[in-house]
Every structure is written in structure tokens, then in C-alpha cells.
Design an enzyme around this catalytic site. Structure first.
Site, PDB file in Angstrom:
ATOM      1  N   HIS A   1       9.079  58.539 125.480  1.00 35.70           N
ATOM      2  CA  HIS A   1       9.781  59.421 126.418  1.00 35.70           C
ATOM      3  C   HIS A   1       9.403  60.885 126.186  1.00 35.70           C
ATOM      4  O   HIS A   1       8.823  61.254 125.158  1.00 35.70           O
ATOM      5  CB  HIS A   1      11.300  59.250 126.276  1.00 35.70           C
ATOM      6  CG  HIS A   1      11.792  59.574 124.897  1.00 35.70           C
ATOM      7  ND1 HIS A   1      11.936  60.863 124.431  1.00 35.70           N
ATOM      8  CD2 HIS A   1      12.151  58.768 123.879  1.00 35.70           C
ATOM      9  CE1 HIS A   1      12.375  60.840 123.203  1.00 35.70           C
ATOM     10  NE2 HIS A   1      12.508  59.582 122.821  1.00 35.70           N
TER      11      HIS A   1
ATOM     12  N   GLU B   1      15.707  52.434 120.645  1.00 32.09           N
ATOM     13  CA  GLU B   1      15.567  53.193 119.408  1.00 32.09           C
ATOM     14  C   GLU B   1      16.182  52.435 118.243  1.00 32.09           C
ATOM     15  O   GLU B   1      17.073  51.594 118.427  1.00 32.09           O
ATOM     16  CB  GLU B   1      16.266  54.558 119.566  1.00 32.09           C
ATOM     17  CG  GLU B   1      16.251  55.459 118.351  1.00 32.09           C
ATOM     18  CD  GLU B   1      14.854  55.862 117.929  1.00 32.09           C
ATOM     19  OE1 GLU B   1      14.154  55.014 117.317  1.00 32.09           O
ATOM     20  OE2 GLU B   1      14.465  57.008 118.197  1.00 32.09           O
TER      21      GLU B   1
END
Length: 226
Positions: A14, A92
């Protein structure tokens, strides 16, 4: 489908995240991209669209469910006209320090000491091998989905996070998983491409790395992780 499918799976990190307090935000909700991070996502999307225009067949798009990943996937979905498939397996890593600004005074608090006993595991978060296992499963599933949709050689994009992507690369290259976070080659909106000649052979993929948003890096202080 005859024979064993080949595929390339692109792991897209990202863009820059709005984090004024510089905390470890981990899996916390509502951490989206900065204006610059959105430009990074657009740069990555433009690069993937360029590859499609020159012959790549990117037919499958997957994203971590976290906001920063979804916002990075959005311009890719727009440019490539693909739906976004959420996948918890590429989220994550869990981290004990989530929500904290980690500096030396914080690390010296006794309540953290049990979580710092083994940096090779690491003891403060999700073990490295767990991350590799879930990422590898998601990568192979995405490659197979791409091959089913687009035929042999079709490609997929997975929008994920620095540590899971970096560990996946280390594993693919046969390198040790414990590492110095400052030496990760996985910058914001970078693309780590895993090239599989045969998805079902068990052989590791070749790795190709690129940084389509590199022109936007000057002046950006990148925290390890995220």
C-alpha cells in the site's frame, strides 16, 4: 486445463498512510492513505495498466481488508476493470505494540519485557513462519484463480503490507526469515512479483522487484513495517 499452470502474482504494498502520531497501527481500523499515498497508489495502478497494455494478462485482484490496502487497490481495480476480492490471509501481522508509539522509554516498561525475549521468532508479534504460510497459501490460490480466469500465464495482484510481503520474498529466495527491518526492500507502493513456471510443482518462484512510485519517495520517512 492441460498441463500445469504458470502464473505471476504481484504483491503490491500500500501507499503512505496518514499516521501523525507515528504509532504502530498494525491491524487497527481507519488508517487510510495520505494524499501522497493516494498518488503512490495511482502510480502503481498506472504501471500495472502499462503492463497490461504491453501484453500482461492481469485478471485477478485481491486485497487485505485493512483500509490502507483497500484504498491502494481501488485505482488498480479502476484501471484494470477488475473486482477486488478481500482476503484475510494477506493482512498485516499481529503486533503486541499495536496502538503505541514505540521508543526507548516505551520499550523499557517492564510489561513489554516478556514480549522482547526472542527477536528471531519474533516474540512481540505473529511468528514469521505463520505469516509466510498464510501468504504462500493466498499467493498460490490467487495464481490458480488467475490461470482459471485467464488461462496459462495469467496474472494476479495482491495488495498487502510490508512485513508479510518481505517475508514471502525471503522465503521464496531461500533466505533466513529473521532480518534487520531497516534493510527490507519493500518500499511504499512497490511491486514484488513472484513468477511461477509451474504453480503446482512446489518449486519457488523467481522474484522481480519494482518501485513505480519511486519519484514520490524523497522526503518520505518510511517506518519499518505497516
Amino acid at each position: 486445463m492441460g498441463g500445469m499452470p504458470s502464473s505471476t502474482v504481484h504483491l503490491l504494498r500500500h501507499g503512505q498512510v496518514l499516521n501523525p502520531d507515528r504509532i504502530v497501527y498494525g491491524r487497527m481500523p481507519s488508517y487510510g492513505l495520505t494524499e501522497l499515498g493516494a498518488r503512490m497508489a495511482e502510480a502503481a495502478a498506472a504501471e500495472l495498466a502499462r503492463r497490461v497494455n504491453t501484453g500482461s494478462r492481469i485478471v485477478h485482484l485481491v486485497s487485505s481488508p485493512l483500509q490502507r490496502a483497500r484504498e491502494t487497490a481501488a485505482p488498480v481495480a479502476r484501471e484494470l476493470h477488475l473486482p477486488v476480492h478481500p482476503d484475510e490471509r494477506i493482512i498485516e501481522a499481529h503486533n503486541h505494540f499495536e496502538g503505541l508509539h514505540v521508543d526507548l522509554p516505551e520499550l523499557l516498561r517492564p510489561r513489554h519485557w516478556p514480549h522482547l525475549r526472542n527477536p528471531l521468532r519474533p516474540s512481540w508479534g505473529e511468528p514469521y513462519r505463520h505469516q509466510v504460510a498464510r501468504m504462500a497459501e493466498a499467493v498460490l490460490d490467487a495464481g490458480r484463480a488467475a490461470a482459471e480466469r485467464g488461462g496459462d500465464g495469467a496474472e494476479a495482484v495482491l495488495v498487502s503490507h510490508q512485513l508479510p510481503i518481505w517475508l514471502t520474498r525471503l522465503s521464496a529466495e531461500g533466505r533466513p526469515l529473521p532480518h534487520d527491518p531497516r534493510r527490507r526492500q519493500c518500499n511504499l507502493a512497490s511491486i514484488t512479483s513472484l513468477v511461477f513456471d509451474d504453480l503446482d510443482s512446489g518449486r519457488p518462484p523467481r522474484v522481480v522487484y519494482s518501485e513505480p512510485a519511486a519519484d514520490l519517495y524523497p522526503g518520505v520517512n518510511q517506518l519499518p513495517g505497516s
